[in-house]
Design a protein around this motif. Sequence first.
Motif, mmCIF file in Angstrom:
data_model
loop_
_atom_site.group_PDB
_atom_site.id
_atom_site.type_symbol
_atom_site.label_atom_id
_atom_site.label_comp_id
_atom_site.label_asym_id
_atom_site.label_seq_id
_atom_site.Cartn_x
_atom_site.Cartn_y
_atom_site.Cartn_z
ATOM 1 N N ASP A 1 -7.766 -5.053 -9.390
ATOM 2 C CA ASP A 1 -9.036 -5.438 -10.008
ATOM 3 C C ASP A 1 -8.866 -5.186 -11.500
ATOM 4 O OD1 ASP A 1 -10.842 -6.025 -7.708
ATOM 5 O OD2 ASP A 1 -10.328 -3.968 -7.162
ATOM 6 N N HIS B 1 -4.004 0.834 -5.862
ATOM 7 C CA HIS B 1 -4.553 -0.521 -6.042
ATOM 8 C C HIS B 1 -5.140 -1.039 -4.730
ATOM 9 C CE1 HIS B 1 -3.041 -1.072 -10.091
ATOM 10 N NE2 HIS B 1 -1.846 -0.642 -9.693
ATOM 11 N N ASN B 2 -6.263 -1.726 -4.840
ATOM 12 C CA ASN B 2 -6.871 -2.373 -3.665
ATOM 13 C C ASN B 2 -6.134 -3.659 -3.334
ATOM 14 O OD1 ASN B 2 -8.788 -0.466 -3.268
ATOM 15 N ND2 ASN B 2 -10.476 -1.635 -4.116
ATOM 16 N N THR B 3 -6.155 -4.014 -2.055
ATOM 17 C CA THR B 3 -5.557 -5.268 -1.608
ATOM 18 C C THR B 3 -6.633 -6.118 -0.958
ATOM 19 O OG1 THR B 3 -4.966 -4.323 0.529
ATOM 20 C CG2 THR B 3 -3.298 -4.213 -1.209
ATOM 21 N N TYR B 4 -6.473 -7.431 -1.063
ATOM 22 C CA TYR B 4 -7.456 -8.375 -0.535
ATOM 23 C C TYR B 4 -6.726 -9.504 0.177
ATOM 24 C CZ TYR B 4 -10.232 -5.885 -3.958
ATOM 25 O OH TYR B 4 -10.847 -4.898 -4.675
ATOM 26 N N LYS C 1 -13.924 -0.613 -9.360
ATOM 27 C CA LYS C 1 -12.475 -0.384 -9.447
ATOM 28 C C LYS C 1 -11.954 -0.727 -10.834
ATOM 29 C CE LYS C 1 -12.034 0.968 -5.296
ATOM 30 N NZ LYS C 1 -11.882 2.372 -5.049
ATOM 31 N N LYS D 1 0.815 -1.210 0.000
ATOM 32 C CA LYS D 1 0.000 0.000 0.000
ATOM 33 C C LYS D 1 0.855 1.269 0.000
ATOM 34 C CE LYS D 1 -4.221 0.093 0.060
ATOM 35 N NZ LYS D 1 -4.991 0.357 -1.155
ATOM 36 N N ASN E 1 -14.054 -6.376 -8.212
ATOM 37 C CA ASN E 1 -14.961 -5.272 -7.938
ATOM 38 C C ASN E 1 -15.118 -4.428 -9.198
ATOM 39 O OD1 ASN E 1 -15.248 -6.021 -5.251
ATOM 40 N ND2 ASN E 1 -13.438 -4.861 -4.669
#
Length: 140
Positions: free
Chosen positions: A105, A88-91, A137, A82, A134
């Motif tokens: 995504d 960017h999203n993290t999961y 995104k 991050k 998602n």
Amino acid sequence: MLRIKHIGILALFLLSACLTKAQEGSVQEVKDPLIDSLIKRRIELTKGVSQSGTPLVITGYRVQIFFGPNRKEAYDMQAKFKTLYPEHNTYISYTQPNYRLKVGDFRTRMEAQQLMNALRPVFPTLFIFRERINPEKADQ
């Protein structure tokens, strides 16, 4: 005697059935207009399309940057990622006994491959996975 009694009851029943006239009338449907909009919304949701026309479930790609049993290490990798790539999203997911950290995504594999190539010097073990992403995104 019992038989005559049964025949008499049966005759009375048939006679009353013949003399009874069915009620006639009309039915007027009264409903709130909100019901139609709710029905329309439900149909859109079951089709996988929102009211604005965008799909609710999209299959795309994510890059896995961590896989291992250490929870703290997974969250440390997430924080590190991050700081380098806040856009960017993290999961993080957990499937016993391992944690997985996936990022992004992406609609196409090529987009995921580009990020993977950029991440290779910092994160040594990278894999691309095809999964549900998602949509909000992915459209940006």
